[in-house]
Scaffold this active site. Structure first.
Site, PDB file in Angstrom:
ATOM      1  N   ARG A   1       5.502   6.921  13.959  1.00 31.98           N
ATOM      2  CA  ARG A   1       5.299   7.395  12.588  1.00 31.98           C
ATOM      3  C   ARG A   1       4.802   8.838  12.537  1.00 31.98           C
ATOM      4  O   ARG A   1       3.914   9.228  13.295  1.00 31.98           O
ATOM      5  CB  ARG A   1       4.273   6.493  11.904  1.00 31.98           C
TER       6      ARG A   1
ATOM      7  N   HIS B   1       0.839  -1.201   0.000  1.00 27.46           N
ATOM      8  CA  HIS B   1       0.000   0.000   0.000  1.00 27.46           C
ATOM      9  C   HIS B   1       0.870   1.245   0.000  1.00 27.46           C
ATOM     10  O   HIS B   1       2.084   1.180   0.185  1.00 27.46           O
ATOM     11  CB  HIS B   1      -0.916   0.014   1.233  1.00 27.46           C
TER      12      HIS B   1
ATOM     13  N   HIS C   1       4.703   0.210  -0.065  1.00 33.05           N
ATOM     14  CA  HIS C   1       5.489  -0.494   0.950  1.00 33.05           C
ATOM     15  C   HIS C   1       4.663  -1.626   1.562  1.00 33.05           C
ATOM     16  O   HIS C   1       3.433  -1.661   1.446  1.00 33.05           O
ATOM     17  CB  HIS C   1       6.043   0.450   2.024  1.00 33.05           C
TER      18      HIS C   1
END
Ligand code: SIN
Length: 304
Positions: free
Chosen positions: A295, A121, A280
């Site tokens: 993240r 995705h 990824h």
């Protein structure tokens, strides 16, 4: 199904992130594969200045995925670095890290079965303006396993047959949270079996955005295939059943091994990637162990 002539087409296309020794003054760079990705050493991320950030952006445009190792990056420092790359946006599908609305902690615990990001995705393609960059920092990871693979979507586009490219030029694809996090989820963030609880807030319930199948990168001007098995649902004006064969063939094409590189994490590894031209995939091969990542995502532009 991969196009029967894919391997001839791959051989005919020059892989784009060519290694140019001496191109960067602020760090050293070593490519991770012939397709994309580079490991950076000697970058003074604790003393960020304009020349360094400008070279990091150039290296991102050249190599698409950059890995920095052995850092001791505080949440504040990660946010500061992300802000140098643009507008840092909260991620609405999980509770932010306590005290840091711009950060999400992606936690896999010993009892988890699925993992976060375990399908090919690109981040949040469901947004009208999906993130251009993701900065993922490893806090803890298993000694072996839990790698992340990346795939170069310029190569994916360039290696499609010209007749198919002509057909795809006018097509738009709907990307939907229903697919990424709903019943058909293949682990992009499935909440039931990961420690990171992912849920779609009510205002995002029907969030779906239509984007061109061939997207033009605003910095490089190159076209990239913008299809992913995580969130892509159906072509605009087509039903899901009509869309499925072409959508799935394009998604499989985008993940051909020759388009990929693989990053092995260690505590203190930071990876920055460009979501506009990569996919990824987080490998789910560390059952019974802990993996904690932090993240930040930087807002991008509306794909065109
Ligand atoms: C993500 O899909 O953004 C996370 C990937 C990873 O944890 O390796």
């Amino acid at each position: 199904m991969v196009h029967p002539r894919a391997h001839d087409m791959i051989a005919a296309v020059r892989h784009t992130p060519q290694f140019q020794p001496g191109r960067y003054r602020c760090f050293d760079l070593r490519p991770l594969s012939g397709a994309l990705g580079a490991e950076i050493t000697g970058a003074a991320l604790d003393r960020i200045d304009e020349p360094l950030m400008s070279e990091i952006e150039t290296a991102l445009a050249d190599h698409l995925v950059l890995a920095f190792r052995g850092l001791d990056l505080s949440p504040e420092a990660q946010i500061a670095l992300a802000r140098h790359l643009g507008h840092v946006i909260p991620w609405p599908y999980a509770k932010p890290m306590a005290g840091y609305p711009e950060l999400t902690e992606l936690v896999s615990g010993p009892a988890d079965i699925n993992n976060f990001g375990g399908s090919w995705h690109t981040d949040s393609s469901t947004f009208g303006t999906p993130p251009k960059y993701t900065l993922l920092y490893c806090v803890t990871c298993p000694p072996v396993g839990g790698d992340t693979s990346f795939a170069n979507q310029y190569l994916a586009w360039d290696t499609l047959p010209e007749t198919l490219k002509a057909e795809l030029e006018g097509l738009r694809l709907v990307h939907s949270t229903k697919r990424g996090f709903g019943d058909h989820s293949r682990g992009t963030g499935s909440s039931a079996v990961t420690t990171t609880p992912v849920s779609v807030p009510p205002q995002h319930e029907k969030l779906a955005s239509a984007h061109p199948v061939a997207r033009t990168h605003p910095v490089t001007g190159k076209k990239a295939l913008y299809v992913n098995s995580g969130f892509s649902s159906h072509f605009e004006g087509w039903s899901e059943a009509e869309s499925e064969p072409l959508r799935d063939a394009l998604a499989a094409h985008g993940a051909i091994p020759e388009f990929t590189c693989r990053v092995t994490w260690g505590p203190g590894t930071l990876v920055i990637w460009d979501n506009r031209c990569t996919l990824h995939y987080a490998h789910n091969d560390y059952r019974g162990q802990n993996r904690t990542m932090r993240r930040a995502v930087v807002e991008g532009e509306r794909p065109y």
